[in-house]
Design an enzyme around this catalytic site. Sequence first.
Site, PDB file in Angstrom:
ATOM      1  N   ASP A 208      -1.654   4.425 -12.922  1.00  0.00           N
ATOM      2  CA  ASP A 208      -2.839   4.332 -12.240  1.00  0.00           C
ATOM      3  C   ASP A 208      -3.149   5.976 -11.525  1.00  0.00           C
ATOM      4  O   ASP A 208      -2.332   6.734 -11.356  1.00  0.00           O
ATOM      5  CB  ASP A 208      -2.684   3.189 -11.194  1.00  0.00           C
ATOM      6  CG  ASP A 208      -1.728   3.567 -10.059  1.00  0.00           C
ATOM      7  OD1 ASP A 208      -0.457   3.744 -10.289  1.00  0.00           O
ATOM      8  OD2 ASP A 208      -1.902   3.722  -8.801  1.00  0.00           O
TER       9      ASP A 208
ATOM     10  N   GLU B 110       0.700   2.393  -8.037  1.00  0.00           N
ATOM     11  CA  GLU B 110       1.435   3.322  -7.114  1.00  0.00           C
ATOM     12  C   GLU B 110       0.530   4.068  -6.037  1.00  0.00           C
ATOM     13  O   GLU B 110       0.897   4.158  -4.969  1.00  0.00           O
ATOM     14  CB  GLU B 110       2.259   4.507  -7.899  1.00  0.00           C
ATOM     15  CG  GLU B 110       3.214   5.321  -7.046  1.00  0.00           C
ATOM     16  CD  GLU B 110       2.606   6.384  -6.263  1.00  0.00           C
ATOM     17  OE1 GLU B 110       3.465   7.013  -5.518  1.00  0.00           O
ATOM     18  OE2 GLU B 110       1.570   6.910  -6.493  1.00  0.00           O
TER      19      GLU B 110
END
Length: 449
Positions: free
Chosen positions: A91, A153
């Site tokens: 991500d 994250e």
Amino acid sequence: MDDLRQRIADLMPAARDELAELVALRSVADPRQYPAAECERTAQWVLERFADIGFTDAHLEETADGSMAVVGSRKCSDTGAPTVLLYAHYDVQPPLDDAAWHTPPFELTEVNGRWYGRGAADCKGNIVMHLAALRALGDEVPVDLRLVVEGSEEQGTGGLEAFVPENADLLRADAILVCDTGNAAVGRPAATVSLRGMVNVVVTVEALASEVHSGMFGGPAPDALAALVAMLSSLRDADGNTTITGLDNTRAWSGAPYPPDQFTTDAGVLEGVSLLGDGSVSDMLWARPAVTILGIDCPPVVGSAAAVVPKTAARLNLRIPPGMSPKVAQQALIDHLNAAAPWGVHVTVDVEATGAAFEASTDGPAYRAMAKAMQEAYGQPMTSLGQGGSIPLCNVFEETYPDAELILIGVEEPLALIHAPNESVDPTEIEAMALTEALFLRHYASMRS
């Protein structure tokens, strides 16, 4: 080693193509901003690439925040080989201001030898680094491997942090490569051995029931915005040192120094503007608490009225070094803000998030293997860095696998501008760090045999 170096050099065109594919996937793990399907497609891309290089059991695991982590394993032929866990995340941060980008944020673009695009360094460049290292080794990977590539994250919602202790055996390893940091500069190899913890709060100040005319009431009427400004100004002294009552701001950093001239350039400090604090740059970054004002709720200049502000708020981020408890720091910040509030204004402090600092142990075989690998790959010794950012997962790894060595490395470096517009990666860092990882796996296996 020369043969391995050449293999990785030959893989770099493919690495660029794969990074371009990854950057084009808008994997911001916030469905309010980008479709969730973008993260799903990215997770599947990662799964397929690692399955192709021997992680035959690679699969998706849903974590507590709904994000999908790619998990897999690969065995080597040596039954006594150590196990290494490879970590990255797919991500990315949102691009922020599209107009501030010099190139399209989701299109990998080469400019002056660097590859630009959101996630090019943080952290998709590290995924490509893993792939290049393992492809270069081919069937000669001398350790058992485990893999986890998470998908949230950047949002800090804790999906993998909750997953790890509940599935400890799935990811258990002797050494863990947390590939979400980077070097001191391009060509200057480093392991990150210290991470700041953090405390995020929102402080709200109330003084009046509603706005009142500044001409009719200004003077004796308590101004909530002025009170907040006074409170915030008390958090630093005239030299810029963070001065929260009860928090030690005198510690010194013992690792590699961060040259002030380099920091000034890396941070984009304007000409004539001084750096803050009475310690070195490294002291201020990695050994002492530092408070940042992230935002203030107040009337904008355009559209503001001649009125006394009755209520206002600020969002604060306090970074703390290893050895400083987030619980103690949180209470110290709350107490300081309350004590600094003038005129009896009403103060509320809401805690958004806290995270402990992390300090790696550096005296084991994995660190020795990494130091040797970096020396060979870069031709100069590995240095030790701190990092201002927090990676709560490192603390979870440390608590879940107390006997494992954690090493924080990666392709990011100051010019990468991670989390900012115009993020980029230097492809020579992907190449050199892929070589470093491949050499590390060889050296670690021999040191543990």
